[in-house]
Design a protein around this motif. Structure first.
Motif, short mmCIF file in Angstrom:
data_model
loop_
_atom_site.label_atom_id
_atom_site.label_comp_id
_atom_site.label_asym_id
_atom_site.label_seq_id
_atom_site.Cartn_x
_atom_site.Cartn_y
_atom_site.Cartn_z
N ILE A 1 38.02 36.14 37.40
CA ILE A 1 38.13 34.80 37.99
C ILE A 1 38.74 33.82 37.00
N CYS A 2 39.07 32.62 37.55
CA CYS A 2 39.96 31.70 36.85
C CYS A 2 39.47 31.29 35.46
N GLY A 3 38.39 30.50 35.41
CA GLY A 3 37.93 29.94 34.14
C GLY A 3 37.68 31.02 33.09
N SER B 1 50.03 31.71 35.75
CA SER B 1 49.82 31.19 37.09
C SER B 1 48.40 31.57 37.51
N ASP B 2 48.04 31.13 38.70
CA ASP B 2 46.65 31.28 39.13
C ASP B 2 46.59 32.14 40.39
N ASP B 3 46.02 33.31 40.26
CA ASP B 3 45.85 34.21 41.42
C ASP B 3 47.16 34.84 41.91
N HIS B 4 48.08 35.04 41.00
CA HIS B 4 49.35 35.65 41.41
C HIS B 4 49.25 37.17 41.35
N ASP C 1 41.23 36.61 47.83
CA ASP C 1 40.42 36.43 46.63
C ASP C 1 40.49 37.62 45.65
N LYS C 2 39.53 37.67 44.74
CA LYS C 2 39.62 38.54 43.54
C LYS C 2 38.22 39.05 43.18
N ARG C 3 37.77 38.95 41.94
CA ARG C 3 36.41 39.21 41.48
C ARG C 3 36.06 40.68 41.24
N SER D 1 49.24 36.15 35.16
CA SER D 1 48.33 35.40 36.01
C SER D 1 46.92 35.56 35.45
N ASP D 2 46.01 34.68 35.84
CA ASP D 2 44.65 34.79 35.32
C ASP D 2 43.90 36.00 35.89
N GLN D 3 44.36 36.52 36.99
CA GLN D 3 43.91 37.81 37.51
C GLN D 3 44.84 38.21 38.65
N GLY D 4 44.54 39.35 39.24
CA GLY D 4 45.27 39.75 40.43
C GLY D 4 44.66 39.09 41.66
CA CA Z 1 42.57 32.51 39.30
#
Ligand code: CA
Length: 513
Positions: free
Chosen positions: A82-84, A40-43, A349-351, A336-339
């Motif tokens: 981040i996602c990509g 998932s994305d950003d979970h 957001d994340k990063r 997920s792709d990150q936290g």
């Molecule tokens: Ca993401």
């Protein structure tokens, strides 16, 4: 590592792979596990009930089932939050500086490089990727792919099916589950499969399925203790960011604007939920900290509504595996792709290298191999996924992959030589959230961080044992001098081992505007 050495390693890897392939054919396809990789994305791990966040934000029964029947990873980290970049790392088993995908702004994934799906495909697996891709170039290594263009949208999303653009009616998470199940039903049952089922949700702008609007009964959510972080005792970067509920939250985030792609009929239901609540806001617009609180609660309703959709989609896939009697020998990943920040430090957001963004949830079930209800606290990573899946499938991983197979950990072993430090490196700057590029070393207890771009450079040291919420930099505290020296040595060694260049290529920071 020199180029020549790398070429030699690659050649050795390919030779070993071919040898194994010939050797393993005697085993027969039926003994090789199926792989279902749900991403998932950003979970945030805080938003999976199995992780036990004290706020008890949401119930996720299907994800909890994976934890109960498999292993929960409590310190699964991403090398670039981040996602990509995280997706490129999963596919290649390499850090951003090796796979060339540094940021979401100007990178294009080189689909010619070796990825674990390609190796599985070459060894007889049937492979599919359904959902979010976000790597610009077309997917390679999949018999079937159906992706969202770019970030995708929540309602009635266009998709690209094996190169052909289509449009679908419905909610994105449901559609990704529908198409995943359709592919599973239509697969060749004589061969093992790899399904990568990759959700857009719960990515910003956090638009839930219509059935989940009001899922929380207008609950007021417990606040994280750092919601009103004043950013004292740390360097400039935490103050310069642009990702706060107070300053960055947009009208679309707040649902003062309807989400893209929604049709008239859906909009009626959408308005039935949001309109009265937005009117109540307009009648008496909250100010200052109360505005932050209002936004936090709106954010949690929407974000957690998206999570409920993902949880249901996971449940449908698990049910299918049960119905087809595939559960025992199917290796199921959820990650997920990150936290993500759920209000901690006042952020979404994340990063950052900070825990909420660095750590991603990861649940792995494989009843044939993994003890039920187990937990790993080792430093693991999405960087390890490729090598884990390859080993599970009996395929030798190329030598230049940079993670490590998790299979020993999954079987309940404690490898003595497991990593004690993890290398992190974030690049994208200044847009979209003005988080200064940094790299660092993460251990069980400490984080040593170097902010190296976007202003005068400086170092920070975090001690999660004394300061679990990461609110204080101990870098200039003389009591930490020895710790600092040891961490610095370990960081230098990691950078050398991973081949991180001394100078960051300027394009790694993203498009210049
Ligand atoms: Ca993401």
């Amino acid at each position: 590592m020199s180029r020549i050495l790398r070429v030699v390693f690659h050649a050795v890897g390919v030779a070993a792979f071919l040898l194994l392939l010939t050797g393993s054919s005697a085993l027969g396809a039926s003994t090789r596990p199926n792989i279902v990789f749900i991403f998932s994305d950003d979970h945030a791990y805080q938003a999976i009930s199995a992780y036990g966040d004290p706020r008890k934000l949401v119930e996720t029964p299907h994800l909890d089932r994976l934890a109960r029947e498999g292993m929960r990873f409590d310190r699964c980290l991403v090398p670039n939050s981040i996602c990509g970049p995280s997706r490129a790392t999963v596919l290649t088993g390499k850090n951003s500086h090796q796979n060339g995908f540094y940021n979401n702004s100007n990178c294009r994934f080189d689909g010619g490089q070796t990825t674990f799906p390609k190796l599985l495909q070459a060894s007889g697996y049937q492979t599919a990727l359904i959902g979010k891709w976000h790597l610009v170039s077309e997917p390679t290594g999949f018999d079937e792919w159906r992706i969202l263009p770019g970030q995708g949208i929540y309602y009635n999303p266009p998709m690209i099916h094996n190169g052909k653009r289509e449009r679908h009616e419905g909610y994105v998470t449901d559609l990704i589950a529908d198409f995943s199940l359709q592919w599973l039903r239509e697969r060749d049952k004589s061969r093992p499969f790899l399904l990568m089922c990759q959700h857009k949700a719960p990515h910003r702008e956090w638009s839930p399925a219509l059935r989940h609007l009001g899922h929380d009964g207008d609950r007021r959510y417990p606040e994280p203790s750092t919601l009103f972080d004043d950013y004292a005792n740390r360097g400039a970067a935490v103050r310069e960011q642009d990702m706060s509920l107070r300053d960055t939250f947009s009208p679309l985030d707040a649902k003062f604007k309807s989400p893209p792609g929604i049709n008239e009929q859906q909009l009626r239901d959408w308005n039935a939920y949001y309109q009265p609540r937005n009117e109540s806001y307009e009648r008496s617009v909250p100010q200052g900290d109360d505005l932050v609180r209002w936004r936090y609660n709106r954010y949690m309703h929407d974000y957690l509504g998206c999570v409920k959709g993902v949880d249901e989609a996971v449940g449908r896939v698990l049910q299918f595996l049960d119905d087809e009697q595939l559960s025992e020998n199917t290796l199921v990943f959820y990650a997920s792709d990150q936290g993500f920040f759920l209000g901690e430090h006042g952020w979404f957001d994340k990063r950052w290298i900070f825990e909420e963004s660095l750590r991603t949830p990861m649940l792995v079930r494989w009843p044939a191999q993994v003890p039920a209800g187990s937990v790993s606290r080792q430093l693991t990573s999405v960087l390890d996924v490729a090598q884990t899946i390859l080993e599970a499938a009996g395929i030798a991983a190329p030598e230049d992959m940079q993670g490590r197979s998790l299979l020993p950990i999954l079987r309940g072993e404690s490898p003595q030589d497991w990593r004690t430090g993890f290398y992190y490196h974030y690049y994208e700057y200044p847009q979209p959230h003005h988080v200064r590029p940094h790299y660092g070393l993460v251990t069980d207890r400490y984080k040593l961080v170097h902010f190296f771009h976007g202003g005068p450079d400086y170092w920070e040291l975090y001690d999660r044992e004394k300061d679990p919420q990461e609110l204080r930099d101990f870098h200039s505290d003389p009591q930490y001098a020895e710790v600092l020296q040891a961490l610095r040595r370990q960081l230098d060694a990691e950078r050398a081992r991973l081949g991180v260049p001394d100078e960051t290529p300027p394009e790694a920071f993203g498009a210049t505007k």
